[in-house]
Design an enzyme around this catalytic site. Structure first.
Site, short mmCIF file in Angstrom:
data_model
loop_
_atom_site.label_atom_id
_atom_site.label_comp_id
_atom_site.label_asym_id
_atom_site.label_seq_id
_atom_site.Cartn_x
_atom_site.Cartn_y
_atom_site.Cartn_z
N HIS A 1 -2.31 -5.38 1.32
CA HIS A 1 -3.52 -6.16 1.05
C HIS A 1 -3.07 -7.58 0.71
CE1 HIS A 1 -7.16 -7.76 -0.76
NE2 HIS A 1 -6.37 -8.22 -1.73
N LYS B 1 0.82 -1.21 0.00
CA LYS B 1 0.00 0.00 0.00
C LYS B 1 0.86 1.27 0.00
CE LYS B 1 -4.00 -2.19 2.19
NZ LYS B 1 -5.08 -2.04 3.20
N ASN C 1 -2.38 -0.15 6.76
CA ASN C 1 -1.95 -1.43 7.33
C ASN C 1 -1.05 -2.23 6.39
OD1 ASN C 1 -3.91 -2.08 5.55
ND2 ASN C 1 -5.22 -3.20 6.96
N GLU D 1 -8.62 -11.36 -8.18
CA GLU D 1 -7.76 -10.18 -7.97
C GLU D 1 -6.54 -10.20 -8.89
OE1 GLU D 1 -7.20 -10.20 -3.69
OE2 GLU D 1 -9.26 -9.49 -3.36
N TYR E 1 -12.55 -3.12 -3.44
CA TYR E 1 -13.10 -2.97 -2.09
C TYR E 1 -14.63 -2.84 -2.14
CZ TYR E 1 -8.44 -2.37 0.04
OH TYR E 1 -7.16 -2.56 0.51
P1 IDP Z 1 -8.27 -6.94 5.22
O1 IDP Z 1 -7.37 -5.97 4.46
O2 IDP Z 1 -7.63 -7.40 6.51
O3 IDP Z 1 -8.77 -8.09 4.37
P2 IDP Z 1 -10.91 -5.69 4.96
O4 IDP Z 1 -12.00 -5.77 5.98
O5 IDP Z 1 -11.09 -6.42 3.68
O6 IDP Z 1 -9.56 -6.12 5.71
O7 IDP Z 1 -10.69 -4.15 4.67
C1 IDP Z 1 -9.93 -3.72 3.57
C2 IDP Z 1 -9.09 -2.52 3.99
O8 IDP Z 1 -9.95 -1.44 4.37
C3 IDP Z 1 -8.22 -2.76 5.23
O9 IDP Z 1 -7.03 -3.43 4.92
C4 IDP Z 1 -8.01 -1.35 5.73
O10 IDP Z 1 -7.01 -0.68 4.98
C5 IDP Z 1 -9.36 -0.70 5.44
N1 IDP Z 1 -10.26 -0.78 6.60
C6 IDP Z 1 -10.99 -1.84 7.01
N2 IDP Z 1 -11.71 -1.55 8.13
C7 IDP Z 1 -11.41 -0.26 8.40
C8 IDP Z 1 -11.85 0.65 9.43
O11 IDP Z 1 -12.65 0.33 10.32
N3 IDP Z 1 -11.33 1.91 9.38
C9 IDP Z 1 -10.46 2.32 8.42
N4 IDP Z 1 -10.03 1.51 7.44
C10 IDP Z 1 -10.49 0.25 7.43
MG MG Z 2 -10.10 -8.02 2.77
#
Ligand code: IDP
Ligand code: MG
Length: 154
Positions: free
Chosen positions: A115, A9, A112, A126, A49
Protein backbone atom coordinates in the site's frame (compact mmCIF):
# COMPACT_ATOMS: atom_id res chain seq x y z
CA UNK A 1 10.47 17.16 3.85
CA UNK A 2 7.38 15.34 2.69
CA UNK A 3 6.46 12.00 4.23
CA UNK A 4 4.47 9.09 2.87
CA UNK A 5 3.07 5.89 4.33
CA UNK A 6 3.69 2.33 3.11
CA UNK A 7 2.39 -1.09 4.13
CA UNK A 8 4.32 -4.19 3.07
CA UNK A 9 1.33 -6.50 2.73
CA UNK A 10 1.10 -10.07 4.09
CA UNK A 11 1.80 -11.61 0.67
CA UNK A 12 5.10 -9.71 0.61
CA UNK A 13 6.01 -11.06 4.04
CA UNK A 14 4.98 -14.62 2.99
CA UNK A 15 6.92 -14.46 -0.26
CA UNK A 16 10.10 -13.15 1.29
CA UNK A 17 10.16 -9.91 -0.70
CA UNK A 18 10.52 -7.49 2.21
CA UNK A 19 14.21 -6.78 1.68
CA UNK A 20 13.90 -6.29 -2.06
CA UNK A 21 11.02 -3.83 -1.74
CA UNK A 22 12.72 -1.78 0.99
CA UNK A 23 15.95 -1.85 -1.03
CA UNK A 24 14.19 -0.09 -3.91
CA UNK A 25 13.09 2.78 -1.69
CA UNK A 26 16.55 3.15 -0.19
CA UNK A 27 18.28 3.03 -3.58
CA UNK A 28 15.90 5.71 -4.84
CA UNK A 29 17.05 8.00 -2.01
CA UNK A 30 14.01 7.91 0.27
CA UNK A 31 14.85 7.92 3.98
CA UNK A 32 13.17 5.64 6.53
CA UNK A 33 11.52 7.86 9.14
CA UNK A 34 9.56 5.04 10.81
CA UNK A 35 9.29 1.26 10.48
CA UNK A 36 7.62 -1.49 12.52
CA UNK A 37 5.89 -4.85 12.31
CA UNK A 38 2.29 -5.05 13.46
CA UNK A 39 -0.86 -7.09 13.11
CA UNK A 40 -3.76 -5.24 11.52
CA UNK A 41 -7.27 -5.76 12.88
CA UNK A 42 -10.66 -5.26 11.30
CA UNK A 43 -11.17 -1.88 12.99
CA UNK A 44 -8.06 -0.25 11.55
CA UNK A 45 -8.63 -1.85 8.13
CA UNK A 46 -12.21 -0.56 7.97
CA UNK A 47 -10.82 2.94 8.54
CA UNK A 48 -7.88 2.52 6.19
CA UNK A 49 -9.97 1.03 3.38
CA UNK A 50 -13.19 2.96 4.13
CA UNK A 51 -13.58 3.74 0.40
CA UNK A 52 -13.88 -0.02 -0.29
CA UNK A 53 -16.09 -1.38 2.54
CA UNK A 54 -19.09 -1.81 0.24
CA UNK A 55 -17.20 -3.59 -2.52
CA UNK A 56 -17.84 -7.34 -2.93
CA UNK A 57 -14.17 -8.19 -2.50
CA UNK A 58 -13.87 -6.35 0.84
CA UNK A 59 -14.22 -9.51 3.05
CA UNK A 60 -11.41 -11.16 1.06
CA UNK A 61 -9.30 -8.01 1.32
CA UNK A 62 -9.76 -7.99 5.10
CA UNK A 63 -8.75 -11.63 5.37
CA UNK A 64 -5.75 -11.09 3.15
CA UNK A 65 -4.52 -8.05 5.12
CA UNK A 66 -4.82 -9.97 8.41
CA UNK A 67 -3.18 -13.20 7.16
CA UNK A 68 0.19 -12.35 8.76
CA UNK A 69 1.64 -9.29 10.48
CA UNK A 70 2.57 -6.50 8.10
CA UNK A 71 5.46 -4.04 8.02
CA UNK A 72 4.45 -0.38 8.06
CA UNK A 73 6.84 2.36 7.04
CA UNK A 74 7.03 6.11 6.92
CA UNK A 75 9.34 7.29 4.12
CA UNK A 76 10.69 10.81 3.84
CA UNK A 77 11.86 12.66 0.75
CA UNK A 78 11.09 15.54 -1.59
CA UNK A 79 7.68 14.86 -3.20
CA UNK A 80 7.72 11.48 -1.43
CA UNK A 81 4.01 10.75 -1.98
CA UNK A 82 4.15 11.16 -5.75
CA UNK A 83 7.55 9.47 -6.09
CA UNK A 84 6.46 6.40 -4.13
CA UNK A 85 3.08 6.11 -5.91
CA UNK A 86 4.86 6.12 -9.24
CA UNK A 87 7.35 3.49 -8.02
CA UNK A 88 4.36 1.41 -6.81
CA UNK A 89 2.54 1.11 -10.14
CA UNK A 90 -1.08 0.34 -11.04
CA UNK A 91 -3.31 -1.45 -8.52
CA UNK A 92 -3.47 -4.68 -10.52
CA UNK A 93 0.04 -6.16 -10.70
CA UNK A 94 -0.72 -7.78 -14.03
CA UNK A 95 -1.38 -4.34 -15.51
CA UNK A 96 1.33 -2.45 -13.64
CA UNK A 97 4.26 -1.35 -15.78
CA UNK A 98 7.51 -3.29 -15.63
CA UNK A 99 9.97 -1.39 -13.50
CA UNK A 100 7.34 -0.62 -10.88
CA UNK A 101 7.17 -2.62 -7.65
CA UNK A 102 3.80 -4.16 -8.47
CA UNK A 103 4.80 -4.71 -12.10
CA UNK A 104 7.99 -6.53 -11.14
CA UNK A 105 6.95 -8.50 -8.05
CA UNK A 106 3.30 -9.50 -8.41
CA UNK A 107 0.62 -11.21 -10.47
CA UNK A 108 -2.52 -10.23 -8.53
CA UNK A 109 -4.96 -7.36 -8.18
CA UNK A 110 -5.48 -7.98 -4.49
CA UNK A 111 -2.11 -9.42 -3.43
CA UNK A 112 -0.32 -6.41 -4.81
CA UNK A 113 2.78 -6.17 -2.59
CA UNK A 114 2.37 -2.76 -0.97
CA UNK A 115 0.00 0.00 0.00
CA UNK A 116 1.22 3.55 -0.67
CA UNK A 117 -0.56 6.79 0.27
CA UNK A 118 -2.29 8.44 -2.70
CA UNK A 119 -2.12 12.10 -1.59
CA UNK A 120 -0.23 14.30 0.85
CA UNK A 121 -3.37 14.73 2.98
CA UNK A 122 -3.96 10.98 3.14
CA UNK A 123 -0.30 10.35 3.96
CA UNK A 124 -0.62 12.55 7.06
CA UNK A 125 -3.84 10.78 8.11
CA UNK A 126 -2.34 7.32 7.52
CA UNK A 127 0.95 8.04 9.33
CA UNK A 128 -1.11 9.20 12.34
CA UNK A 129 -3.37 6.16 12.08
CA UNK A 130 -0.55 3.60 12.17
CA UNK A 131 2.26 5.31 14.12
CA UNK A 132 2.55 7.06 17.46
CA UNK A 133 4.37 10.42 17.19
CA UNK A 134 7.47 9.08 18.98
CA UNK A 135 7.79 6.29 16.40
CA UNK A 136 8.56 8.79 13.62
CA UNK A 137 12.18 9.93 13.75
CA UNK A 138 13.44 13.30 12.58
CA UNK A 139 17.08 13.02 11.54
CA UNK A 140 19.22 14.11 8.66
CA UNK A 141 21.11 11.27 6.96
CA UNK A 142 24.75 11.93 6.02
CA UNK A 143 23.87 11.12 2.41
CA UNK A 144 21.40 14.00 2.13
CA UNK A 145 23.87 16.41 0.49
CA UNK A 146 24.74 13.78 -2.13
CA UNK A 147 21.07 12.97 -2.74
CA UNK A 148 19.74 16.53 -3.26
CA UNK A 149 21.02 19.89 -4.44
CA UNK A 150 20.99 22.58 -1.69
CA UNK A 151 17.88 24.29 -3.11
CA UNK A 152 15.94 21.01 -2.95
CA UNK A 153 16.44 20.59 0.79
CA UNK A 154 13.96 22.35 3.06
P1 IDP B 1 -4.38 1.21 -4.45
O1 IDP B 1 -3.82 0.23 -3.44
O2 IDP B 1 -3.67 1.10 -5.78
O3 IDP B 1 -4.45 2.64 -3.94
P2 IDP B 1 -7.27 1.01 -4.01
O4 IDP B 1 -8.31 1.19 -5.08
O5 IDP B 1 -7.16 2.06 -2.97
O6 IDP B 1 -5.89 0.77 -4.79
O7 IDP B 1 -7.56 -0.39 -3.35
C1 IDP B 1 -6.95 -0.76 -2.13
C2 IDP B 1 -6.57 -2.23 -2.20
O8 IDP B 1 -7.75 -3.03 -2.34
C3 IDP B 1 -5.72 -2.61 -3.42
O9 IDP B 1 -4.35 -2.31 -3.23
C4 IDP B 1 -6.00 -4.09 -3.54
O10 IDP B 1 -5.25 -4.84 -2.59
C5 IDP B 1 -7.47 -4.16 -3.16
N1 IDP B 1 -8.34 -4.09 -4.34
C6 IDP B 1 -8.69 -2.99 -5.05
N2 IDP B 1 -9.51 -3.29 -6.08
C7 IDP B 1 -9.67 -4.63 -6.01
C8 IDP B 1 -10.42 -5.58 -6.80
O11 IDP B 1 -11.10 -5.24 -7.78
N3 IDP B 1 -10.34 -6.89 -6.41
C9 IDP B 1 -9.62 -7.30 -5.34
N4 IDP B 1 -8.91 -6.46 -4.57
C10 IDP B 1 -8.93 -5.16 -4.90
MG1 MG C 1 -5.65 3.42 -2.44
Amino acid sequence: MEQTFIILKPSTIQRGLVGQVIDRFQKKGLFIAGIKMMRLDEKILREHYSHLVDRPFFPDLLKSMMATPVIVMCLRGKDAVEVVRSMTGATNCRKAASGTIRGDFGMSGQENIIHASDSVDNAIIEINRFFRPEEIFDYSPLTISATYSPDEID
